[in-house]
Motif scaffolding. Sequence first.
Motif, PDB file in Angstrom:
ATOM      1  N   PRO A  31     186.945 -31.538   4.561  1.00 14.88           N
ATOM      2  CA  PRO A  31     188.016 -31.481   3.549  1.00 14.88           C
ATOM      3  C   PRO A  31     188.118 -30.124   2.852  1.00 14.88           C
ATOM      4  CG  PRO A  31     186.806 -33.545   3.379  1.00 14.88           C
ATOM      5  CD  PRO A  31     186.072 -32.714   4.374  1.00 14.88           C
ATOM      6  N   VAL A  32     186.978 -29.457   2.632  1.00 20.14           N
ATOM      7  CA  VAL A  32     186.957 -28.088   2.095  1.00 20.14           C
ATOM      8  C   VAL A  32     186.142 -27.242   3.060  1.00 20.14           C
ATOM      9  CG1 VAL A  32     186.310 -26.597   0.180  1.00 20.14           C
ATOM     10  CG2 VAL A  32     187.128 -28.923  -0.288  1.00 20.14           C
ATOM     11  N   ASP A  33     186.767 -26.217   3.618  1.00 19.13           N
ATOM     12  CA  ASP A  33     186.115 -25.455   4.684  1.00 19.13           C
ATOM     13  C   ASP A  33     185.946 -23.981   4.329  1.00 19.13           C
ATOM     14  OD1 ASP A  33     188.714 -24.589   4.819  1.00 19.13           O
ATOM     15  OD2 ASP A  33     188.993 -25.005   6.952  1.00 19.13           O
ATOM     16  N   ILE A  34     185.849 -23.678   3.022  1.00 19.60           N
ATOM     17  CA  ILE A  34     185.648 -22.286   2.618  1.00 19.60           C
ATOM     18  C   ILE A  34     184.274 -22.140   1.967  1.00 19.60           C
ATOM     19  CG2 ILE A  34     188.113 -21.940   2.276  1.00 19.60           C
ATOM     20  CD1 ILE A  34     187.561 -21.948  -0.759  1.00 19.60           C
ATOM     21  N   ALA A  35     183.737 -20.929   1.997  1.00 20.76           N
ATOM     22  CA  ALA A  35     182.446 -20.637   1.393  1.00 20.76           C
ATOM     23  C   ALA A  35     182.296 -19.127   1.268  1.00 20.76           C
ATOM     24  CB  ALA A  35     181.306 -21.224   2.219  1.00 20.76           C
ATOM     25  N   CYS A  36     181.220 -18.712   0.622  1.00 21.20           N
ATOM     26  CA  CYS A  36     180.860 -17.299   0.515  1.00 21.20           C
ATOM     27  C   CYS A  36     179.523 -17.106   1.215  1.00 21.20           C
ATOM     28  CB  CYS A  36     180.737 -16.881  -0.946  1.00 21.20           C
ATOM     29  SG  CYS A  36     182.258 -17.003  -1.907  1.00 21.20           S
ATOM     30  N   ALA A  37     179.493 -16.280   2.247  1.00 21.36           N
ATOM     31  CA  ALA A  37     178.303 -16.105   3.076  1.00 21.36           C
ATOM     32  C   ALA A  37     177.709 -14.713   2.895  1.00 21.36           C
ATOM     33  CB  ALA A  37     178.641 -16.329   4.544  1.00 21.36           C
ATOM     34  N   VAL A  38     176.374 -14.610   2.982  1.00 20.20           N
ATOM     35  CA  VAL A  38     175.710 -13.304   3.019  1.00 20.20           C
ATOM     36  C   VAL A  38     176.082 -12.631   4.329  1.00 20.20           C
ATOM     37  CG1 VAL A  38     173.487 -12.115   3.102  1.00 20.20           C
ATOM     38  CG2 VAL A  38     173.816 -14.068   1.555  1.00 20.20           C
ATOM     39  N   PRO A  39     176.624 -11.419   4.306  1.00 25.50           N
ATOM     40  CA  PRO A  39     177.133 -10.809   5.530  1.00 25.50           C
ATOM     41  C   PRO A  39     176.047 -10.143   6.375  1.00 25.50           C
ATOM     42  CG  PRO A  39     177.511  -9.340   3.673  1.00 25.50           C
ATOM     43  CD  PRO A  39     176.891 -10.594   3.110  1.00 25.50           C
ATOM     44  N   ASP A  40     176.180 -10.286   7.675  1.00 26.53           N
ATOM     45  CA  ASP A  40     175.442  -9.471   8.640  1.00 26.53           C
ATOM     46  C   ASP A  40     173.927  -9.520   8.465  1.00 26.53           C
ATOM     47  OD1 ASP A  40     177.935  -8.589   9.606  1.00 26.53           O
ATOM     48  OD2 ASP A  40     178.019  -7.030   8.068  1.00 26.53           O
ATOM     49  N   LEU A  41     173.393 -10.664   8.078  1.00 31.63           N
ATOM     50  CA  LEU A  41     171.936 -10.787   7.990  1.00 31.63           C
ATOM     51  C   LEU A  41     171.385 -11.150   9.361  1.00 31.63           C
ATOM     52  CD1 LEU A  41     169.362 -10.846   6.226  1.00 31.63           C
ATOM     53  CD2 LEU A  41     169.765 -13.314   5.945  1.00 31.63           C
ATOM     54  N   ASP A  42     170.525 -10.286   9.906  1.00 31.79           N
ATOM     55  CA  ASP A  42     169.893 -10.515  11.198  1.00 31.79           C
ATOM     56  C   ASP A  42     168.428 -10.870  10.950  1.00 31.79           C
ATOM     57  OD1 ASP A  42     168.724 -10.458  13.688  1.00 31.79           O
ATOM     58  OD2 ASP A  42     169.740  -8.629  14.346  1.00 31.79           O
ATOM     59  N   PRO A  43     168.081 -12.167  10.906  1.00 36.32           N
ATOM     60  CA  PRO A  43     166.709 -12.556  10.594  1.00 36.32           C
ATOM     61  C   PRO A  43     165.685 -11.989  11.576  1.00 36.32           C
ATOM     62  CG  PRO A  43     168.180 -14.446  10.466  1.00 36.32           C
ATOM     63  CD  PRO A  43     168.952 -13.335  11.099  1.00 36.32           C
TER      64      PRO A  43
ATOM     65  N   LEU B 214     158.638 -15.240  13.412  1.00 30.28           N
ATOM     66  CA  LEU B 214     158.787 -15.712  12.040  1.00 30.28           C
ATOM     67  C   LEU B 214     160.197 -16.218  11.793  1.00 30.28           C
ATOM     68  CD1 LEU B 214     157.583 -16.089   9.250  1.00 30.28           C
ATOM     69  CD2 LEU B 214     158.113 -13.701   8.741  1.00 30.28           C
ATOM     70  N   ALA B 215     161.180 -15.474  12.246  1.00 27.90           N
ATOM     71  CA  ALA B 215     162.567 -15.906  12.052  1.00 27.90           C
ATOM     72  C   ALA B 215     162.821 -17.232  12.744  1.00 27.90           C
ATOM     73  CB  ALA B 215     163.528 -14.849  12.581  1.00 27.90           C
ATOM     74  N   GLY B 216     162.220 -17.432  13.907  1.00 29.56           N
ATOM     75  CA  GLY B 216     162.476 -18.637  14.677  1.00 29.56           C
ATOM     76  C   GLY B 216     161.927 -19.900  14.068  1.00 29.56           C
ATOM     77  N   ARG B 217     160.892 -19.800  13.257  1.00 36.76           N
ATOM     78  CA  ARG B 217     160.308 -21.021  12.692  1.00 36.76           C
ATOM     79  C   ARG B 217     160.754 -21.297  11.260  1.00 36.76           C
ATOM     80  NH1 ARG B 217     155.946 -20.252   9.282  1.00 36.76           N
ATOM     81  NH2 ARG B 217     154.850 -18.243   9.382  1.00 36.76           N
ATOM     82  N   LEU B 218     161.660 -20.468  10.722  1.00 38.75           N
ATOM     83  CA  LEU B 218     162.139 -20.655   9.355  1.00 38.75           C
ATOM     84  C   LEU B 218     163.627 -20.952   9.331  1.00 38.75           C
ATOM     85  CD1 LEU B 218     160.361 -17.658   7.579  1.00 38.75           C
ATOM     86  CD2 LEU B 218     159.572 -20.021   7.731  1.00 38.75           C
ATOM     87  N   ASP B 219     164.050 -21.662   8.299  1.00 34.20           N
ATOM     88  CA  ASP B 219     165.472 -21.904   8.084  1.00 34.20           C
ATOM     89  C   ASP B 219     166.069 -20.798   7.224  1.00 34.20           C
ATOM     90  OD1 ASP B 219     165.408 -24.118   9.621  1.00 34.20           O
ATOM     91  OD2 ASP B 219     165.979 -25.529   8.057  1.00 34.20           O
ATOM     92  N   ARG B 220     167.393 -20.826   7.095  1.00 29.57           N
ATOM     93  CA  ARG B 220     168.088 -19.703   6.474  1.00 29.57           C
ATOM     94  C   ARG B 220     167.660 -19.469   5.026  1.00 29.57           C
ATOM     95  NH1 ARG B 220     172.197 -16.294   7.720  1.00 29.57           N
ATOM     96  NH2 ARG B 220     173.592 -15.588   6.054  1.00 29.57           N
ATOM     97  N   PHE B 221     167.436 -20.524   4.247  1.00 31.02           N
ATOM     98  CA  PHE B 221     167.052 -20.295   2.854  1.00 31.02           C
ATOM     99  C   PHE B 221     165.721 -19.565   2.762  1.00 31.02           C
ATOM    100  CE2 PHE B 221     164.414 -23.881   3.605  1.00 31.02           C
ATOM    101  CZ  PHE B 221     163.597 -24.146   2.513  1.00 31.02           C
ATOM    102  N   ALA B 222     164.835 -19.779   3.740  1.00 28.42           N
ATOM    103  CA  ALA B 222     163.571 -19.052   3.769  1.00 28.42           C
ATOM    104  C   ALA B 222     163.754 -17.628   4.287  1.00 28.42           C
ATOM    105  CB  ALA B 222     162.554 -19.802   4.626  1.00 28.42           C
ATOM    106  N   HIS B 223     164.659 -17.435   5.264  1.00 30.06           N
ATOM    107  CA  HIS B 223     164.989 -16.059   5.691  1.00 30.06           C
ATOM    108  C   HIS B 223     165.411 -15.229   4.479  1.00 30.06           C
ATOM    109  CE1 HIS B 223     166.258 -17.719   9.920  1.00 30.06           C
ATOM    110  NE2 HIS B 223     164.949 -17.554   9.830  1.00 30.06           N
ATOM    111  N   LEU B 224     166.329 -15.777   3.702  1.00 24.42           N
ATOM    112  CA  LEU B 224     166.854 -15.059   2.545  1.00 24.42           C
ATOM    113  C   LEU B 224     165.739 -14.737   1.553  1.00 24.42           C
ATOM    114  CD1 LEU B 224     170.037 -17.278   2.037  1.00 24.42           C
ATOM    115  CD2 LEU B 224     170.064 -14.899   2.787  1.00 24.42           C
TER     116      LEU B 224
END
Length: 409
Positions: free
Chosen positions: A46-58, A66-76
Amino acid sequence: MTGRGEVVITGLGLLTPAGRDADTVWKTMSTGQSLARQDPDLAGLPVDIACAVPDLDPVAELGIRLAGRLDRFAHLALVAARRALHDARLDLRAGHPERVGVVLGVGANSLQTYVKEFTRLGEGRATSLSPLGLPRSVPNMVAGEIAIDTGARGPNFTVSSACASGTTAIGVARDLLLAGACDIVLTGGSESARSRMSAASFAQMRALSTRTDPPEGACRPFDADRAGFVLGEGAAVLVLEHPASARARGAAIRARLVGYGASADAHHPTSPHPEGAGNEQAIRQALSDAGCTADDIGHVNAHGTATRAGDAAEALALLRVFNTTPPPVTANKSILGHALGAAGAIEAALTVLALERQEILPTANLTRQDTGREMDIVTTRPRPIAMNLALSTSCGFGGQNAALLFATP
């Protein structure tokens, strides 16, 4: 100003939809334009907009394993923590790591992984669940992963007070330092709210703005035509130290954290107290903690989610605290979206930068305030201003409120 005590900020790591370093974030936000866009990950909702961190390459930032075993909130969080330590010129393993704590604010867990694993379980495929499903998703692991990555061996935990989590974490970190439990604390918050579960759930609650044409005009804090927030993501990590510790190693001090207050509305699970009573209480506690008065404050970084009830209650609280004339106000979510548990930490970092630059970032999409609740809200472009103290406030589901007072060095 004779308060309970102060700690200093010597490092800052910041990742937001406006960029992945402080200078880029400030430059981008100075345009006063929202970063909301259609998000392919939310297509069909129903709502398909958001604000994303650009161009983050974990992988480039953290390495493939390390990147492979973590989710995005942990990458950040890990990227922000590394950058904060670099900014502070700290190698934790070279000092006394047992005196270094980690306190992170996380509003929820990684819903992306949970949805995937619950789907497998619901399909009767229990043996196909990932053994990493829990350790990569539970909120405390983000603090644990930072400790593993940096070598910090002191107190280590996350706090969760919904959208006040990042602010609460920084206040608790200060308490650890003032209590003598640590010499240094890495603190802040991390969250990626851009999950389909979050988007669908908030849409069902009518908390998200449906004014999405164009997306850039969706989030309108304190505007009379506000209709809800836009989901975002990001992380901010601050290095907090005892002043003596910072001086001993010749660290550059970015700002001082001089006051913290927290409260509960004790009113409703999701709606704020209509008069903003809990928010007002947290602000007044922070002022008392710092040993200053409302007249000393030069700037307010408001919670400002653009929900009708939330903004109205916050405006009433600010008008009472400041006796009808609040100092210049900004609402960063109008540009960055709402990073939920990380929002307060991001806004705290931006408050530190505002004190450094002696400038206030603009609020996007404000054309007309509610009659009788008008404040001096900065719009269009940054406003230069001489200030020594600035306030950052946060509120969350459950009626949880937190406020931080920062001062120039």
